[in-house]
Write a protein that holds these residues in place. Structure first.
Motif, PDB file in Angstrom:
ATOM      1  N   TYR A  27       0.709  -1.304   0.210  1.00  0.00           N
ATOM      2  CA  TYR A  27      -0.141   0.007   0.042  1.00  0.00           C
ATOM      3  C   TYR A  27       0.868   1.231  -0.026  1.00  0.00           C
ATOM      4  O   TYR A  27       0.416   2.316  -0.421  1.00  0.00           O
ATOM      5  CB  TYR A  27      -0.851  -0.009   1.223  1.00  0.00           C
ATOM      6  CG  TYR A  27      -2.418  -0.707   0.895  1.00  0.00           C
ATOM      7  CD1 TYR A  27      -2.883  -0.294  -0.172  1.00  0.00           C
ATOM      8  CD2 TYR A  27      -2.692  -1.576   1.620  1.00  0.00           C
ATOM      9  CE1 TYR A  27      -4.216  -1.124  -0.425  1.00  0.00           C
ATOM     10  CE2 TYR A  27      -3.920  -2.557   1.272  1.00  0.00           C
ATOM     11  CZ  TYR A  27      -4.688  -1.997   0.185  1.00  0.00           C
ATOM     12  OH  TYR A  27      -5.820  -2.737   0.033  1.00  0.00           O
ATOM     13  N   LEU A  28       2.052   1.218   0.795  1.00  0.00           N
ATOM     14  CA  LEU A  28       2.799   2.460   0.845  1.00  0.00           C
ATOM     15  C   LEU A  28       3.486   2.772  -0.604  1.00  0.00           C
ATOM     16  O   LEU A  28       3.528   3.890  -1.066  1.00  0.00           O
ATOM     17  CB  LEU A  28       3.874   2.487   1.609  1.00  0.00           C
ATOM     18  CG  LEU A  28       3.310   2.274   3.277  1.00  0.00           C
ATOM     19  CD1 LEU A  28       4.476   2.211   4.217  1.00  0.00           C
ATOM     20  CD2 LEU A  28       2.387   3.562   3.548  1.00  0.00           C
ATOM     21  N   ALA A  29       3.904   1.450  -1.300  1.00  0.00           N
ATOM     22  CA  ALA A  29       4.335   1.713  -2.589  1.00  0.00           C
ATOM     23  C   ALA A  29       3.431   2.216  -3.550  1.00  0.00           C
ATOM     24  O   ALA A  29       3.656   3.374  -4.295  1.00  0.00           O
ATOM     25  CB  ALA A  29       4.966   0.452  -3.204  1.00  0.00           C
ATOM     26  N   ALA A  30       2.212   1.862  -3.550  1.00  0.00           N
ATOM     27  CA  ALA A  30       1.261   2.221  -4.259  1.00  0.00           C
ATOM     28  C   ALA A  30       0.847   3.790  -4.315  1.00  0.00           C
ATOM     29  O   ALA A  30       0.485   4.368  -5.198  1.00  0.00           O
ATOM     30  CB  ALA A  30      -0.079   1.207  -4.099  1.00  0.00           C
ATOM     31  N   ALA A  31       0.660   4.122  -3.063  1.00  0.00           N
ATOM     32  CA  ALA A  31       0.237   5.430  -2.378  1.00  0.00           C
ATOM     33  C   ALA A  31       1.324   6.383  -3.038  1.00  0.00           C
ATOM     34  O   ALA A  31       1.226   7.633  -3.003  1.00  0.00           O
ATOM     35  CB  ALA A  31       0.128   5.407  -1.072  1.00  0.00           C
ATOM     36  N   GLY A  32       2.662   5.863  -3.233  1.00  0.00           N
ATOM     37  CA  GLY A  32       3.678   6.914  -3.822  1.00  0.00           C
ATOM     38  C   GLY A  32       4.589   7.537  -2.677  1.00  0.00           C
ATOM     39  O   GLY A  32       4.852   8.347  -2.801  1.00  0.00           O
ATOM     40  N   VAL A  33       4.670   6.741  -1.476  1.00  0.00           N
ATOM     41  CA  VAL A  33       5.624   7.150  -0.621  1.00  0.00           C
ATOM     42  C   VAL A  33       7.020   7.177  -1.324  1.00  0.00           C
ATOM     43  O   VAL A  33       7.246   5.819  -1.811  1.00  0.00           O
ATOM     44  CB  VAL A  33       5.663   6.147   0.770  1.00  0.00           C
ATOM     45  CG1 VAL A  33       6.779   6.414   1.429  1.00  0.00           C
ATOM     46  CG2 VAL A  33       4.196   6.452   1.425  1.00  0.00           C
ATOM     47  N   GLY A  34       7.624   8.151  -1.187  1.00  0.00           N
ATOM     48  CA  GLY A  34       8.953   8.129  -2.166  1.00  0.00           C
ATOM     49  C   GLY A  34      10.046   7.464  -1.851  1.00  0.00           C
ATOM     50  O   GLY A  34      10.751   6.699  -2.813  1.00  0.00           O
ATOM     51  N   THR A  35      10.301   7.013  -0.553  1.00  0.00           N
ATOM     52  CA  THR A  35      11.491   6.262  -0.089  1.00  0.00           C
ATOM     53  C   THR A  35      10.860   5.234   0.653  1.00  0.00           C
ATOM     54  O   THR A  35      10.253   5.529   1.597  1.00  0.00           O
ATOM     55  CB  THR A  35      12.567   7.017   0.367  1.00  0.00           C
ATOM     56  OG1 THR A  35      13.099   7.971  -0.686  1.00  0.00           O
ATOM     57  CG2 THR A  35      13.881   6.073   0.753  1.00  0.00           C
ATOM     58  N   ILE A  36      11.179   4.088   0.690  1.00  0.00           N
ATOM     59  CA  ILE A  36      10.550   2.855   1.585  1.00  0.00           C
ATOM     60  C   ILE A  36      11.840   1.995   1.956  1.00  0.00           C
ATOM     61  O   ILE A  36      12.373   1.387   0.992  1.00  0.00           O
ATOM     62  CB  ILE A  36       9.405   2.217   0.809  1.00  0.00           C
ATOM     63  CG1 ILE A  36       8.355   3.033   0.617  1.00  0.00           C
ATOM     64  CG2 ILE A  36       9.032   0.884   1.838  1.00  0.00           C
ATOM     65  CD1 ILE A  36       7.216   2.228  -0.101  1.00  0.00           C
ATOM     66  N   GLY A  37      12.130   1.953   3.127  1.00  0.00           N
ATOM     67  CA  GLY A  37      13.090   0.964   3.485  1.00  0.00           C
ATOM     68  C   GLY A  37      12.476  -0.399   3.924  1.00  0.00           C
ATOM     69  O   GLY A  37      11.307  -0.292   4.675  1.00  0.00           O
ATOM     70  N   ILE A  38      13.107  -1.539   3.686  1.00  0.00           N
ATOM     71  CA  ILE A  38      12.576  -2.683   4.278  1.00  0.00           C
ATOM     72  C   ILE A  38      13.595  -3.459   4.751  1.00  0.00           C
ATOM     73  O   ILE A  38      14.788  -3.650   4.040  1.00  0.00           O
ATOM     74  CB  ILE A  38      11.722  -3.632   2.928  1.00  0.00           C
ATOM     75  CG1 ILE A  38      11.124  -4.809   3.489  1.00  0.00           C
ATOM     76  CG2 ILE A  38      12.502  -3.703   1.853  1.00  0.00           C
ATOM     77  CD1 ILE A  38       9.593  -4.547   3.484  1.00  0.00           C
ATOM     78  N   ALA A  39      13.243  -3.967   6.084  1.00  0.00           N
ATOM     79  CA  ALA A  39      14.629  -4.526   6.734  1.00  0.00           C
ATOM     80  C   ALA A  39      13.901  -6.088   7.032  1.00  0.00           C
ATOM     81  O   ALA A  39      12.735  -6.251   7.539  1.00  0.00           O
ATOM     82  CB  ALA A  39      14.964  -4.071   7.866  1.00  0.00           C
ATOM     83  N   ASP A  40      14.847  -7.105   6.571  1.00  0.00           N
ATOM     84  CA  ASP A  40      14.269  -8.302   7.097  1.00  0.00           C
ATOM     85  C   ASP A  40      15.617  -9.326   6.795  1.00  0.00           C
ATOM     86  O   ASP A  40      16.256  -9.034   5.655  1.00  0.00           O
ATOM     87  CB  ASP A  40      13.175  -8.919   6.235  1.00  0.00           C
ATOM     88  CG  ASP A  40      12.477 -10.122   6.909  1.00  0.00           C
ATOM     89  OD1 ASP A  40      13.215 -11.078   7.417  1.00  0.00           O
ATOM     90  OD2 ASP A  40      11.050 -10.140   7.194  1.00  0.00           O
ATOM     91  N   GLY A  41      15.941 -10.130   7.729  1.00  0.00           N
ATOM     92  CA  GLY A  41      17.106 -10.882   7.661  1.00  0.00           C
ATOM     93  C   GLY A  41      16.756 -12.280   6.885  1.00  0.00           C
ATOM     94  O   GLY A  41      17.860 -13.119   6.688  1.00  0.00           O
ATOM     95  N   ASP A  42      15.645 -12.527   6.806  1.00  0.00           N
ATOM     96  CA  ASP A  42      15.131 -14.002   6.483  1.00  0.00           C
ATOM     97  C   ASP A  42      15.046 -14.213   4.903  1.00  0.00           C
ATOM     98  O   ASP A  42      14.674 -13.167   4.253  1.00  0.00           O
ATOM     99  CB  ASP A  42      13.794 -14.396   6.963  1.00  0.00           C
ATOM    100  CG  ASP A  42      13.850 -14.652   8.545  1.00  0.00           C
ATOM    101  OD1 ASP A  42      14.931 -14.577   9.079  1.00  0.00           O
ATOM    102  OD2 ASP A  42      13.038 -14.595   9.419  1.00  0.00           O
ATOM    103  N   ASN A  43      14.966 -15.386   4.569  1.00  0.00           N
ATOM    104  CA  ASN A  43      14.421 -15.672   3.079  1.00  0.00           C
ATOM    105  C   ASN A  43      13.031 -16.154   3.382  1.00  0.00           C
ATOM    106  O   ASN A  43      12.734 -16.868   4.312  1.00  0.00           O
ATOM    107  CB  ASN A  43      15.340 -16.804   2.531  1.00  0.00           C
ATOM    108  CG  ASN A  43      17.033 -16.211   2.545  1.00  0.00           C
ATOM    109  OD1 ASN A  43      17.092 -15.037   2.718  1.00  0.00           O
ATOM    110  ND2 ASN A  43      17.866 -17.320   2.346  1.00  0.00           N
ATOM    111  N   VAL A  44      12.529 -15.983   2.109  1.00  0.00           N
ATOM    112  CA  VAL A  44      11.164 -16.552   1.891  1.00  0.00           C
ATOM    113  C   VAL A  44      11.075 -18.152   1.969  1.00  0.00           C
ATOM    114  O   VAL A  44      11.874 -18.892   1.387  1.00  0.00           O
ATOM    115  CB  VAL A  44      10.638 -16.118   0.547  1.00  0.00           C
ATOM    116  CG1 VAL A  44       9.086 -16.588   0.556  1.00  0.00           C
ATOM    117  CG2 VAL A  44      10.655 -14.804   0.289  1.00  0.00           C
TER     118      VAL A  44
END
Lengths: 268, 730
Positions: free
Chosen positions: A48-65
């Motif tokens: 949703y944040l990407a779709a709404a046009g939040v200019g910069t999004i950080g995403i932190a996760d150390g796991d694999n899918v």
């Protein structure tokens, strides 16, 4: 004002909103939001944040899918199994909206990196699944004076609240980490996918409202929902002046990695 | 089977267009709406009501023999008029019934051609040099770029809703025979020191009103940047072009407004954004280098008969697919031939009368359609060149030393006939003589082409249309006798031709109305010259010239103390905007009083008109005030030649600035979104006028604006659309 025609069209349905408009959209495009955890909560929030046009999004996760993630972590697809969650999430966000710049952190949030990662962001979404991380994020945000959205989910239940500097923090409500085993984890107790979706989406809405500075946030309120009977309620509370991190004489002044204390059920 | 890719969306576009023509025929939609739909599909109404022209887009002018054969077959079904070749290398069908236009589109689609973007505010046909592929100075072949870019442009929806037309050209060498420096965007092929392919890029050039030679954007841009640069230029134009006044709308007006530095800065910013999107580079289809043999087939006036077209298609088929090019000179180049065969074919074509060496200067003249079919036309430009050719045929004077001279004629100040770059050029105007209008031409001379050298022809003076052929022949004869060996025509003009033109203009500029020469009737015209029937909300800059002429006349009268004369001239000035024409001063004042005073101009001025008509004295002060008021009215005229109504204006309006946006053709809810964005940039209490389509837009947008706290001051229906005046809320 520098919205391009295609941006005007892409975001038209939220620009139409009286409280967003072109000005709000510009704020969104200029904003930076960090999502910690690309799991059940982080997935819908990121989309949703990407779709709404939040200019910069950080995403932190150390796991694999992992195959067992896909039932609720909707940003990841079957073909992503084995891939870093942060990378998988980045791919989907950029696919939705090339306007968005995505920063990825392929690491687990801990005392050493938390302050460094959050410092570049305007708002933080806690999408983690364990208490040590949740307490660490709270403390890091309070110390750095960063607003964040908390959410927790289990089985059919969810809860959310938003912290902004000066208002109650997570520790004001929950002063300390519960002992291990008292509260089961999702992997032990299970979780209904849409519950993660509902709460993660609430977190995205909080982030957007915070950025455009409109509406009422879940500050000094805890939203509690149950999907089994489908009931929502909010409980209000106040900032705890004796809170160990945001109180008047805080005991916590720097970050440490928390261990969930072992549960001493046998002794009861 | 075509040389450029047809997008899948074309089929639906044609179906939508067909449905609209049916609704129009049933009277369900009006003329304006039909026009808005048909022009971008390349369909124009001819001067005669109910007859239409259909323009097919031919990238770089290249068609295959099979396509040409197909074009003949299609045309024969729907018209008896020959094809017309344009200076943008397109091919037009004339005298088509509206009900047949969509059929032609469908049949063209089957042979790989589209009419979309043939007209209107769109990305127009992309043109190239006639000598592309054979020019010895050519850096590399540009055809693949023209074709690939065409395919890309016509698949992008934003190519059809620009503020005005957008023209792109590619030249293969610095000789710039495709006029890249005179297009909105022009590419001139070159190689850098490392031998890499690239282009010199010119932007914001163009002929027409306030002409400009393009600004050099890049001395060398890598050839992989063609798409990005085009995309960025289109986006810049879309965002910053003037949608209110179509006479100040082309890309060069954005440059005039911003200044060169600011314009380039803006372009670079947009280009950076475009690059970030990582669009794929153009997919070029490699062509093998053509054989150098060619035969140029002059097509007089660009009129190509079905017979000759069929013949050319037949012969060309033997030599392969890539053999026919429509040139920007409105001729046909039969190309890519084995060199040894070229002169054999040439002789054969000469024998059958397709090529005539002697009259080549007239046959290869570039001439627009003119007032015979074009609703913008003032003079019958084709009549002028025909008359000149006829006069020459009587005398048959030797003109072999002028074989390279290109005569270019436009019927009005729009530059379809490219008079701005002519060796000798003419553009149509109207001139008053003894109170009546007579067809006339402005004479241009000495244009120069070439990268970095392009120079517009200079305007030398004006001549009555009736005297223009004699003038032209005498000038050509002088050039034949006095031009030095190897001297360019521009050089000759500079050295002594210019002076000769001045002399000749003086000689021919004393019109005597005689039985033999009726200066009030244009060449090959059926009736006396008039501008009255050409106004239909359409307009070319020629009208402005006339209005200015009347204002100047009014000022001159005032300077001489002739107040009555000033009132008469001032009254006459704006009549033309309503298709009215007055033969006398009295008629002018009467018509002006009936049609303007009390309606567009305060009723107070009726007194001046009444005094004029009753021959009462008018003081110079009153005449001056009257003139000033008419000029003020002229300044408030919109691009459809309409004036604000006094009643609608209300008190206090006019003193403050009202923002304006045209959101016609913008669908719900984008029209509301765009309005909202404009209002956000304004202060509370400021006013914004917007134009909206009838139907859903007018039903929704004003209500939404009220919801946001803005005030709707006025809603005014005009033809098929609405003007809405908004006051921004606090």
């Amino acid at each position: 004002m520098s919205l391009t025609d295609s941006q005007v069209e892409r975001y038209s349905r939220q620009i139409i909103l009286k409280d967003v408009g072109g000005i709000g959209q510009e704020k969104l495009l200029a904003s930076k939001v960090l999502i910690i955890g690309a799991g059940g909560l982080g997935s819908p929030a990121a989309l949703y944040l990407a779709a709404a046009g939040v200019g910069t999004i950080g995403i932190a996760d150390g796991d694999n899918v992992d195959l067992s993630n896909l039932q609720r972590q909707i940003i990841h697809f079957t073909g992503d199994i084995g891939v870093s969650k942060a990378e998988s999430a980045m791919k989907k966000m950029q696919g939705i909206n090339p306007d968005v710049k995505v920063n990825i952190y392929r690491e687990r949030i801990c005392a050493d990196n938390a302050a460094g990662i959050i410092q570049d962001y305007d708002f933080i979404i806690d999408g983690t699944d364990n208490f040590p991380a949740k307490f660490l994020i709270n403390d890091a945000c309070v110390l750095a004076k960063k607003p964040f959205s908390h959410a927790g989910i289990l089985r059919f239940d969810g809860q959310a609240m938003t912290y902004t500097p000066g208002n109650a923090c997570y520790r004001c409500v929950f002063p300390a980490i519960p002992p291990k085993g008292v509260i089961p984890t999702c992997s032990q107790a299970g979780i209904l996918g849409p519950v993660a979706g509902i709460l993660g989406t609430i977190q995205a809405a909080e982030a957007l409202k915070y950025i455009i500075n409109k509406g009422s946030l879940l500050t000094n309120r805890l939203l509690i929902m149950n999907a089994f009977d489908m009931e929502f309620r909010t409980v209000t509370f106040k900032r705890n002046l004796k809170c160990p991190v945001c109180g008047e004489n805080p005991a916590i002044t720097e970050l440490t990695d928390y261990e969930q204390p072992a549960c001493d059920i046998s002794s009861r | 089977m075509g040389f450029y890719d047809i997008p899948d969306s074309l089929e639906k576009d044609i179906a939508d267009y067909e449905a609209l023509t049916a609704e129009f025929t049933d009277g369900k939609i009006n003329k304006a709406k039909m026009k808005a739909a048909r022009v971008p599909m390349g369909v124009y109404e001819q001067r005669k009501d109910g007859t239409y022209m259909v323009r097919a887009r031919i990238a770089g002018g290249d068609i295959s023999p099979l396509q040409l054969k197909g074009l003949v077959a299609i045309a024969q079904k729907y018209t008896s008029k020959p094809f017309h070749l344009t200076t943008r290398q397109e091919l037009q069908f004339h005298d088509i019934a509206l009900a047949d236009t969509h059929k032609i589109m469908k049949e063209l689609r089957e042979i790989g051609l589209s009419t979309r973007g043939g007209g209107g505010n769109t990305v127009r046909n992309i043109t190239g040099s006639f000598d592309e592929g054979i020019d010895a100075q050519e850096a590399f072949s540009v055809s693949p770029y023209i074709r690939a870019l065409t395919g890309r442009m016509i698949a992008e929806p934003d190519s059809w809703v620009l503020p005005r037309k957008f023209k792109i050209a590619f030249s293969g060498s610095s000789r710039d025979t495709a006029l890249a420096a005179l297009n909105d965007l022009g590419f001139i092929a070159k190689k850098n020191e490392k031998g890499e392919k690239g282009f010199m890029v010119y932007i914001a050039g163009g002929m027409g009103t306030k002409p400009a030679i393009g600004t050099l954007l890049y001395e060398f841009a890598p050839h992989t940047e063609v798409y990005n640069i085009t995309r960025a230029a289109k986006q810049l134009f879309d965002m910053h072009g003037n949608r209110k006044n179509k006479h100040a709308a082309r890309l060069r007006f954005v440059l005039y407004r911003l200044g060169k530095d600011e314009f380039i800065k803006l372009f670079e910013k947009i280009l950076a954004e475009v690059r970030d999107k990582k669009h794929p580079v153009l997919q070029l289809k490699g062509l093998k280098p053509p054989d150098k043999g060619y035969v140029m087939i002059p097509v007089f006036l660009g009129d190509l008969s079905f017979e000759i077209a069929g013949k050319i298609a037949g012969i060309a088929a033997k030599y392969g697919e890539e053999t026919i090019r429509l040139t920007p000179g409105q001729n046909i180049m039969f190309r890519n031939l084995p060199e040894k065969d070229a002169h054999i074919i040439s002789d054969e074509l000469a024998k059958t009368g397709v090529i005539n060496e002697d009259s080549a200067i007239f046959d290869s003249a570039v001439v627009c359609a003119g007032a015979a079919t074009c609703r913008l036309g003032i003079c019958l430009s084709r009549g002028l060149i025909k008359a000149a050719k006829e006069k020459w045929e009587e005398k048959r004077s030797m003109l072999d030393k002028t074989g390279d001279v290109i005569i270019r004629i436009s019927g009005c100040p729009n530059t379809c006939g490219q008079h701005m770059i002519a060796d000798i050029g003419f553009y149509g105007a109207a001139k008053r003589h003894e109170g009546r209008l007579a067809p006339a031409y402005y004479v241009m001379a000495g244009g120069v082409l070439g990268a970095g050298k392009t120079k517009f022809a200079r305007q030398k003076g004006v001549i009555f249309a009736r005297n223009a052929p004699d003038f032209l022949l005498e000038l050509l004869e002088h050039a034949q006798g006095n031009r030095k060996e190897g001297e360019s025509f521009a050089g000759y003009i500079e050295r002594e031709g210019g002076k000769k033109i001045d002399q000749l203009l003086e000689k021919y500029n004393a019109p005597k109305q005689t039985a033999a020469v009726d200066i009030y009737t244009d060449w090959h015209a059926e009736k006396e010259f008039s501008l009255a029937d050409r106004m239909e909300g359409e307009c070319s800059a020629g009208v402005f010239d006339l209005i200015d002429y009347d204002f100047t006349a009014a000022e001159n009268s005032l300077a001489k103390g002739d107040a009555e004369g000033a009132v008469a001239a001032a009254s006459r000035a704006l009549l033309i905007t309503k298709g009215l024409e007055a033969k006398t001063g009295e008629e002018a004042v009467r018509l002006f009083n009936e049609n303007f005073i009390g309606k567009h101009m305060p009723a107070d001025y009726a007194g001046v008109a009444a005094d004029f008509l009753s021959h009462a004295a008018i003081s110079p002060e009153r005449a001056l005030e009257f003139l000033k008021e008419v000029k003020k009215l002229y300044n408030s005229m919109d691009n459809s030649l309409r004036f604000p109504e006094i009643a609608a204006a209300g008190p206090g309006v006019g003193a403050e600035k009202t923002e304006f946006r045209d959101f016609r053709g913008v669908k719900c809810p984008m029209n509301f979104v765009k309005t909202k964005l404009v209002l956000e940039g304004m202060k509370a209490g400021e006013k914004l006028e917007i134009l909206l389509d009838d139907g859903e837009p007018i039903e929704n947008v004003p209500a939404s604006l009220k919801n946001e706290g803005h005030e709707i001051l006025n809603m005014d229906k005009r033809d098929s659309f609405w003007s809405v005046l908004i006051k921004k809320g606090g």
